[in-house]
Scaffold this active site. Structure first.
Site, PDB file in Angstrom:
ATOM      1  N   LYS A 150       8.714 -12.428 -54.814  1.00 32.03           N
ATOM      2  CA  LYS A 150       9.850 -12.814 -53.975  1.00 32.03           C
ATOM      3  C   LYS A 150      10.970 -11.763 -54.038  1.00 32.03           C
ATOM      4  CE  LYS A 150       8.929 -17.818 -54.220  1.00 32.03           C
ATOM      5  NZ  LYS A 150       9.540 -19.154 -54.469  1.00 32.03           N
TER       6      LYS A 150
ATOM      7  N   TYR B   2       7.278 -21.699 -44.788  1.00 34.57           N
ATOM      8  CA  TYR B   2       7.697 -22.846 -45.609  1.00 34.57           C
ATOM      9  C   TYR B   2       7.908 -24.104 -44.772  1.00 34.57           C
ATOM     10  CZ  TYR B   2       8.188 -20.224 -49.973  1.00 34.57           C
ATOM     11  OH  TYR B   2       7.943 -19.503 -51.118  1.00 34.57           O
TER      12      TYR B   2
ATOM     13  N   ASN C  85      12.991 -17.744 -57.906  1.00 33.85           N
ATOM     14  CA  ASN C  85      12.075 -17.890 -59.038  1.00 33.85           C
ATOM     15  C   ASN C  85      10.917 -16.897 -59.042  1.00 33.85           C
ATOM     16  OD1 ASN C  85      10.656 -19.029 -56.994  1.00 33.85           O
ATOM     17  ND2 ASN C  85      10.587 -21.094 -57.829  1.00 33.85           N
TER      18      ASN C  85
ATOM     19  N   HIS D 223       5.635 -16.739 -55.727  1.00 27.86           N
ATOM     20  CA  HIS D 223       5.016 -17.888 -55.065  1.00 27.86           C
ATOM     21  C   HIS D 223       3.559 -17.980 -55.499  1.00 27.86           C
ATOM     22  CE1 HIS D 223       3.699 -20.632 -51.869  1.00 27.86           C
ATOM     23  NE2 HIS D 223       2.651 -19.826 -51.722  1.00 27.86           N
TER      24      HIS D 223
ATOM     25  N   GLU E   8      -2.568 -19.659 -46.364  1.00 28.28           N
ATOM     26  CA  GLU E   8      -1.484 -18.720 -46.697  1.00 28.28           C
ATOM     27  C   GLU E   8      -1.960 -17.264 -46.722  1.00 28.28           C
ATOM     28  OE1 GLU E   8       1.185 -21.907 -49.284  1.00 28.28           O
ATOM     29  OE2 GLU E   8       0.283 -20.192 -50.308  1.00 28.28           O
TER      30      GLU E   8
HETATM   31  P1  IDP Z   1       6.572 -24.042 -56.159  1.00 22.45           P
HETATM   32  O1  IDP Z   1       6.989 -22.684 -55.633  1.00 22.45           O
HETATM   33  O2  IDP Z   1       6.609 -24.100 -57.654  1.00 22.45           O
HETATM   34  O3  IDP Z   1       5.264 -24.503 -55.576  1.00 22.45           O
HETATM   35  P2  IDP Z   1       7.868 -25.936 -54.348  1.00 22.45           P
HETATM   36  O4  IDP Z   1       8.292 -27.301 -54.727  1.00 22.45           O
HETATM   37  O5  IDP Z   1       6.652 -25.781 -53.490  1.00 22.45           O
HETATM   38  O6  IDP Z   1       7.708 -25.080 -55.698  1.00 22.45           O
HETATM   39  O7  IDP Z   1       9.096 -25.248 -53.625  1.00 22.45           O
HETATM   40  C1  IDP Z   1       8.939 -24.038 -52.923  1.00 22.45           C
HETATM   41  C2  IDP Z   1      10.072 -23.115 -53.281  1.00 22.45           C
HETATM   42  O8  IDP Z   1      11.300 -23.682 -52.842  1.00 22.45           O
HETATM   43  C3  IDP Z   1      10.287 -22.882 -54.780  1.00 22.45           C
HETATM   44  O9  IDP Z   1       9.424 -21.914 -55.325  1.00 22.45           O
HETATM   45  C4  IDP Z   1      11.728 -22.434 -54.798  1.00 22.45           C
HETATM   46  O10 IDP Z   1      11.873 -21.072 -54.403  1.00 22.45           O
HETATM   47  C5  IDP Z   1      12.344 -23.320 -53.737  1.00 22.45           C
HETATM   48  N1  IDP Z   1      12.905 -24.549 -54.329  1.00 22.45           N
HETATM   49  C6  IDP Z   1      12.215 -25.620 -54.802  1.00 22.45           C
HETATM   50  N2  IDP Z   1      13.050 -26.566 -55.289  1.00 22.45           N
HETATM   51  C7  IDP Z   1      14.296 -26.075 -55.119  1.00 22.45           C
HETATM   52  C8  IDP Z   1      15.607 -26.590 -55.428  1.00 22.45           C
HETATM   53  O11 IDP Z   1      15.769 -27.701 -55.961  1.00 22.45           O
HETATM   54  N3  IDP Z   1      16.663 -25.764 -55.097  1.00 22.45           N
HETATM   55  C9  IDP Z   1      16.503 -24.545 -54.496  1.00 22.45           C
HETATM   56  N4  IDP Z   1      15.304 -24.039 -54.196  1.00 22.45           N
HETATM   57  C10 IDP Z   1      14.212 -24.784 -54.507  1.00 22.45           C
HETATM   58 MG    MG Z   2       4.731 -24.949 -53.615  1.00 24.18          MG
END
Ligand code: IDP
Ligand code: MG
Length: 137
Positions: free
Chosen positions: A9, A49, A112, A115, A126
């Site tokens: 990312k 997304y 974070n 992905h 994807e």
């Molecule tokens: P994942 O990437 O661990 O699968 P997901 O729930 O699929 O997590 O969420 C996709 C992405 O959305 C996350 O990797 C993160 O970048 C963002 N995200 C998820 N939850 C939050 C939040 O509570 N605040 C801000 N961004 C979030």
């Molecule tokens: Mg996810």
């Protein structure tokens, strides 16, 4: 053999952590079938997304993912989807296990570092979102 999509990312590319993350991928035994650095417009990030469009963080996520270069990578290995999720760690770096990519390189739940596809089926979708078959080794 199973495939999954990794995306390094914008935060991790900006912080020069891409090389370290790719080294972790290779050390863990994944084969890299395709990789490129691209910057995607808001609309493309929004489409990728789309499943999260009702979530409160959607617009923040979409602007973040289009804020700078990203590196989509196609990974192949037995059990690639689950093994890559394990190596990534939890969505929130504060909850991610020691030694995982997010524990090491993520700065927040939103920014974070990486992905990972959440199922074999979504992995296929994807991979096809970012790569033509002719781009995969
Ligand atoms: P994942 O990437 O661990 O699968 P997901 O729930 O699929 O997590 O969420 C996709 C992405 O959305 C996350 O990797 C993160 O970048 C963002 N995200 C998820 N939850 C939050 C939040 O509570 N605040 C801000 N961004 C979030
Ligand atoms: Mg996810």
């Amino acid at each position: 053999m199973e495939r999954t999509l990794c995306i390094i990312k914008p935060d991790a590319v900006r912080n020069n952590n891409a090389g370290n993350i790719i080294a972790m991928i290779q050390k863990a035994g994944f084969k890299i079938l395709g990789m490129k650095q691209i910057t995607i417009p808001n609309a493309v990030a929004g489409k990728f997304y789309d499943v999260h469009k009702e979530r409160p963080f959607y617009s923040e996520l979409v602007s973040f993912m289009s804020s700078g270069p990203i590196i989509p990578i196609v990974l192949e290995k037995e059990n690639a989807v689950a093994d890559w999720r394990t190596l990534i760690g939890a969505t929130d770096p504060a909850e991610a296990v020691e030694g995982t990519v997010r524990r090491l390189y993520a700065t927040s739940k939103g920014e974070n570092a990486v992905h990972g596809s959440d199922s074999v089926e979504n992995g296929k979708i994807e991979v096809a979102f970012f790569f033509a078959d002719s781009e995969l080794a």
